[in-house]
Design a protein around this motif. Structure first.
Motif, PDB file in Angstrom:
ATOM      1  N   VAL A 192      31.562   4.677  -2.393  1.00  0.00           N
ATOM      2  CA  VAL A 192      30.230   4.823  -2.974  1.00  0.00           C
ATOM      3  C   VAL A 192      29.236   4.133  -2.058  1.00  0.00           C
ATOM      4  O   VAL A 192      29.526   3.093  -1.465  1.00  0.00           O
ATOM      5  CB  VAL A 192      30.174   4.233  -4.400  1.00  0.00           C
ATOM      6  N   ALA A 193      28.055   4.747  -1.929  1.00  0.00           N
ATOM      7  CA  ALA A 193      26.978   4.178  -1.121  1.00  0.00           C
ATOM      8  C   ALA A 193      25.732   4.037  -1.984  1.00  0.00           C
ATOM      9  O   ALA A 193      25.364   4.972  -2.703  1.00  0.00           O
ATOM     10  CB  ALA A 193      26.682   5.067   0.088  1.00  0.00           C
ATOM     11  N   VAL A 194      25.104   2.866  -1.918  1.00  0.00           N
ATOM     12  CA  VAL A 194      23.778   2.692  -2.520  1.00  0.00           C
ATOM     13  C   VAL A 194      22.770   2.960  -1.413  1.00  0.00           C
ATOM     14  O   VAL A 194      22.697   2.208  -0.433  1.00  0.00           O
ATOM     15  CB  VAL A 194      23.599   1.283  -3.101  1.00  0.00           C
ATOM     16  N   VAL A 195      22.027   4.043  -1.535  1.00  0.00           N
ATOM     17  CA  VAL A 195      21.123   4.498  -0.483  1.00  0.00           C
ATOM     18  C   VAL A 195      19.684   4.449  -0.986  1.00  0.00           C
ATOM     19  O   VAL A 195      19.388   4.950  -2.079  1.00  0.00           O
ATOM     20  CB  VAL A 195      21.475   5.941  -0.037  1.00  0.00           C
ATOM     21  N   TRP A 196      18.820   3.852  -0.178  1.00  0.00           N
ATOM     22  CA  TRP A 196      17.406   3.760  -0.523  1.00  0.00           C
ATOM     23  C   TRP A 196      16.630   4.831   0.224  1.00  0.00           C
ATOM     24  O   TRP A 196      16.847   5.065   1.414  1.00  0.00           O
ATOM     25  CB  TRP A 196      16.885   2.367  -0.197  1.00  0.00           C
ATOM     26  N   ALA A 197      15.709   5.495  -0.492  1.00  0.00           N
ATOM     27  CA  ALA A 197      15.010   6.638   0.083  1.00  0.00           C
ATOM     28  C   ALA A 197      13.584   6.709  -0.450  1.00  0.00           C
ATOM     29  O   ALA A 197      13.283   6.236  -1.558  1.00  0.00           O
ATOM     30  CB  ALA A 197      15.753   7.932  -0.258  1.00  0.00           C
ATOM     31  N   GLN A 198      12.717   7.320   0.336  1.00  0.00           N
ATOM     32  CA  GLN A 198      11.372   7.642  -0.116  1.00  0.00           C
ATOM     33  C   GLN A 198      11.440   8.790  -1.116  1.00  0.00           C
ATOM     34  O   GLN A 198      12.247   9.711  -0.973  1.00  0.00           O
ATOM     35  CB  GLN A 198      10.503   8.077   1.071  1.00  0.00           C
ATOM     36  N   THR A 199      10.601   8.714  -2.142  1.00  0.00           N
ATOM     37  CA  THR A 199      10.424   9.819  -3.070  1.00  0.00           C
ATOM     38  C   THR A 199       8.921   9.985  -3.315  1.00  0.00           C
ATOM     39  O   THR A 199       8.113   9.168  -2.853  1.00  0.00           O
ATOM     40  CB  THR A 199      11.126   9.566  -4.427  1.00  0.00           C
ATOM     41  N   ASP A 200       8.550  11.013  -4.040  1.00  0.00           N
ATOM     42  CA  ASP A 200       7.137  11.206  -4.370  1.00  0.00           C
ATOM     43  C   ASP A 200       6.602  10.058  -5.223  1.00  0.00           C
ATOM     44  O   ASP A 200       5.387   9.844  -5.293  1.00  0.00           O
ATOM     45  CB  ASP A 200       6.950  12.532  -5.115  1.00  0.00           C
ATOM     46  N   ASP A 201       7.490   9.296  -5.857  1.00  0.00           N
ATOM     47  CA  ASP A 201       7.086   8.194  -6.725  1.00  0.00           C
ATOM     48  C   ASP A 201       7.313   6.830  -6.100  1.00  0.00           C
ATOM     49  O   ASP A 201       7.181   5.807  -6.784  1.00  0.00           O
ATOM     50  CB  ASP A 201       7.856   8.274  -8.051  1.00  0.00           C
ATOM     51  N   GLY A 202       7.654   6.798  -4.808  1.00  0.00           N
ATOM     52  CA  GLY A 202       7.928   5.522  -4.151  1.00  0.00           C
ATOM     53  C   GLY A 202       9.389   5.410  -3.755  1.00  0.00           C
ATOM     54  O   GLY A 202      10.182   6.347  -3.927  1.00  0.00           O
ATOM     55  N   ILE A 203       9.764   4.280  -3.215  1.00  0.00           N
ATOM     56  CA  ILE A 203      11.138   4.062  -2.766  1.00  0.00           C
ATOM     57  C   ILE A 203      12.045   3.902  -3.978  1.00  0.00           C
ATOM     58  O   ILE A 203      11.771   3.122  -4.886  1.00  0.00           O
ATOM     59  CB  ILE A 203      11.209   2.831  -1.843  1.00  0.00           C
ATOM     60  N   ARG A 204      13.142   4.659  -3.979  1.00  0.00           N
ATOM     61  CA  ARG A 204      14.124   4.592  -5.068  1.00  0.00           C
ATOM     62  C   ARG A 204      15.518   4.392  -4.481  1.00  0.00           C
ATOM     63  O   ARG A 204      15.796   4.740  -3.341  1.00  0.00           O
ATOM     64  CB  ARG A 204      14.120   5.885  -5.906  1.00  0.00           C
ATOM     65  N   GLY A 205      16.408   3.838  -5.307  1.00  0.00           N
ATOM     66  CA  GLY A 205      17.800   3.678  -4.919  1.00  0.00           C
ATOM     67  C   GLY A 205      18.663   4.739  -5.571  1.00  0.00           C
ATOM     68  O   GLY A 205      18.441   5.118  -6.723  1.00  0.00           O
ATOM     69  N   PHE A 206      19.660   5.214  -4.834  1.00  0.00           N
ATOM     70  CA  PHE A 206      20.549   6.268  -5.317  1.00  0.00           C
ATOM     71  C   PHE A 206      21.999   5.825  -5.161  1.00  0.00           C
ATOM     72  O   PHE A 206      22.379   5.264  -4.124  1.00  0.00           O
ATOM     73  CB  PHE A 206      20.322   7.574  -4.557  1.00  0.00           C
ATOM     74  N   VAL A 207      22.787   6.078  -6.186  1.00  0.00           N
ATOM     75  CA  VAL A 207      24.227   5.803  -6.135  1.00  0.00           C
ATOM     76  C   VAL A 207      24.913   7.092  -5.712  1.00  0.00           C
ATOM     77  O   VAL A 207      24.934   8.073  -6.464  1.00  0.00           O
ATOM     78  CB  VAL A 207      24.740   5.328  -7.502  1.00  0.00           C
ATOM     79  N   VAL A 208      25.463   7.079  -4.491  1.00  0.00           N
ATOM     80  CA  VAL A 208      25.939   8.306  -3.856  1.00  0.00           C
ATOM     81  C   VAL A 208      27.451   8.257  -3.659  1.00  0.00           C
ATOM     82  O   VAL A 208      27.949   7.436  -2.874  1.00  0.00           O
ATOM     83  CB  VAL A 208      25.268   8.507  -2.483  1.00  0.00           C
ATOM     84  N   PRO A 209      28.214   9.088  -4.343  1.00  0.00           N
ATOM     85  CA  PRO A 209      29.642   9.189  -4.025  1.00  0.00           C
ATOM     86  C   PRO A 209      29.809   9.711  -2.607  1.00  0.00           C
ATOM     87  O   PRO A 209      29.161  10.695  -2.222  1.00  0.00           O
ATOM     88  CB  PRO A 209      30.173  10.190  -5.061  1.00  0.00           C
ATOM     89  N   THR A 210      30.652   9.075  -1.829  1.00  0.00           N
ATOM     90  CA  THR A 210      30.727   9.446  -0.413  1.00  0.00           C
ATOM     91  C   THR A 210      31.490  10.748  -0.182  1.00  0.00           C
ATOM     92  O   THR A 210      31.521  11.239   0.960  1.00  0.00           O
ATOM     93  CB  THR A 210      31.371   8.319   0.407  1.00  0.00           C
ATOM     94  N   ASP A 211      32.081  11.317  -1.233  1.00  0.00           N
ATOM     95  CA  ASP A 211      32.709  12.627  -1.077  1.00  0.00           C
ATOM     96  C   ASP A 211      31.744  13.763  -1.410  1.00  0.00           C
ATOM     97  O   ASP A 211      32.141  14.937  -1.453  1.00  0.00           O
ATOM     98  CB  ASP A 211      33.976  12.738  -1.925  1.00  0.00           C
TER      99      ASP A 211
END
Length: 405
Positions: A192-211
């Motif tokens: 699992v990866a916690v990935v931070w990204a820009q969105t239209d509402d600001g920077i958000r964190g996403f919990v991303v299964p690596t598969d």
């Protein structure tokens, strides 16, 4: 005229304990039995599972058996150990710091594995995740069955994460994540990866299964520091995620920065572990290496080096302990963490370099830990905040003037 009748007689004065070269200012007196037990558990594990192999791993530039090591670390409660519930140990901040010190005394790469797992990936989910996310991921991460990573730094955006280009856009109920992250510990072995990204509402964190389709994590090779550590790039090529993949409790940079503050706290302790291992190697060497007919530890210049190193080493441990007590009391500020990382990593590198001079040519050999720790600390010096960034954090706190921009 003073009254001396109330002064304690010499026979009634407490007997001074003997001087302990390993604890010259008595820091262990500040530790509870539970703290000492945690320290001894982690020290014993590292002595058994890491120290006999670490020079070979470092020379080969790999960390074989990382998944097994992670499970063992989970079994002793070292993963996410300061977090509560979900299989986590619920240890104090001081106990977590002592664990980081012992792990980094073995190797910075081992401490990085634990720090990224617990203080970045697990901490982000624990603090900002939904109950469903916590239940899905944290128990497996605490046990070491699932390895996590934390994607913030990008190829062109390190000290300025606000400029990140990784972007997540809404597509119906889903999110579509695209971008790259760089210098990611545990990346290619993570589940699992916690990935931070820009969105239209600001920077958000996403919990991303690596598969997930479109996600890849090629390992970074040819490192001359943190060689016994898995370091990767993260590539997200239109990774489709469900709506509930986003961390719901935070928007903006305060999310990843609070995670980094927690991880930097572990570095404050960990750097002193690398320094201690190098210092102890120098002391042992100085007592047995003979030149001009006697051990070099008997010469004034060598003793001056050892004394100065001991002063900085134990001042650093005392600072780490003080910050740990503040964290346990809920009073530790990010600026104080910057204070600790700036001082302790800088001093740890100097201790390693000075230790190397005592060992002479042997100091560059992997038969001794000194050069390995010195090169590892070159990475620790700049990751999770460079020297300059922590200087500016403190400068702003001291003057009230922002010099970042």
């Amino acid at each position: 005229m003073s009254d001396t009748s109330k002064l304690p007689q010499s026979s009634q004065r407490p007997k001074l304990p003997p001087f302990d070269p390993g604890d010259p200012i008595g820091i262990d007196d500040l530790l509870a039995p539970e703290d000492l037990a945690v320290r001894e558990t982690v020290r014993a594990w590292a002595a058994d599972r890491v120290l006999p192999h670490i020079a070979d791993w470092y020379e080969r530039g790999e960390l074989p058996g990382i998944r097994e090591l992670a499970r063992e670390l989970g079994s002793i409660g070292a993963l996410g150990m300061s977090l509560e519930g979900y299989g986590c140990a619920g240890a104090s901040a001081v106990q977590y710091g002592l664990a980081c010190l012992e792990l980094e005394a073995a190797d910075s790469g081992i401490r990085s594995l634990v720090s990224v797992q617990g203080s970045l990936a697990m901490y982000a989910i624990h603090r900002f995740g939904s109950e469903e996310q916590k239940r899905r991921w944290l128990p497996g991460m605490a046990s070491g069955e699932i390895i996590g990573c934390f994607g913030l730094t990008e190829p062109d955006h390190g000290s300025d994460p606000a400029g990140m280009r990784t972007y997540a856009k809404k597509d119906g109920a889903d999110w579509v994540l695209t971008g790259r992250k760089m210098w990611i510990t545990n990346g290619s072995v993570a589940g699992v990866a916690v990935v931070w990204a820009q969105t239209d509402d600001g920077i958000r964190g996403f919990v991303v299964p690596t598969d997930a389709a479109g996600f890849s994590a090629p390992e970074i090779k040819h490192k001359w520091s943190l060689r016994a550590s898995v370091t990767s790039e993260l590539v997200m090529d239109e990774v489709r995620l469900p709506a509930d993949a986003v961390l719901p409790e935070v928007t903006g940079l305060k999310g990843p920065l609070s995670c980094l503050s927690h991880a930097r706290y572990g570095i404050v302790w960990g750097a002193m572990g690398a320094a201690r291992a190098s210092f102890e190697a120098a002391v042992d060497y100085a007592k047995t290496r003979e030149q001009f007919g006697r051990p070099i530890g008997g010469f004034q210049l060598t003793q001056a080096k050892l004394a100065d190193m001991a002063v900085e080493l134990h001042k650093g441990i005392l600072l780490a302990h003080h910050l740990g007590q503040r964290m346990d009391a809920g009073r530790l500020r990010p600026e104080q963490v910057s204070f600790g990382k700036l001082n302790n990593v800088r001093e740890a590198i100097e201790i390693c370099r000075t230790s190397r001079t005592i060992l002479g040519a042997n100091g560059i050999s992997l038969e001794y830990p000194v050069m390995r720790h010195a090169t590892n600390l070159e990475s620790v010096l700049t990751y999770e905040g460079t020297v300059e960034m922590h200087q500016l954090v403190l400068g702003k706190a001291l003057t009230g003037l922002d010099a970042f921009r």
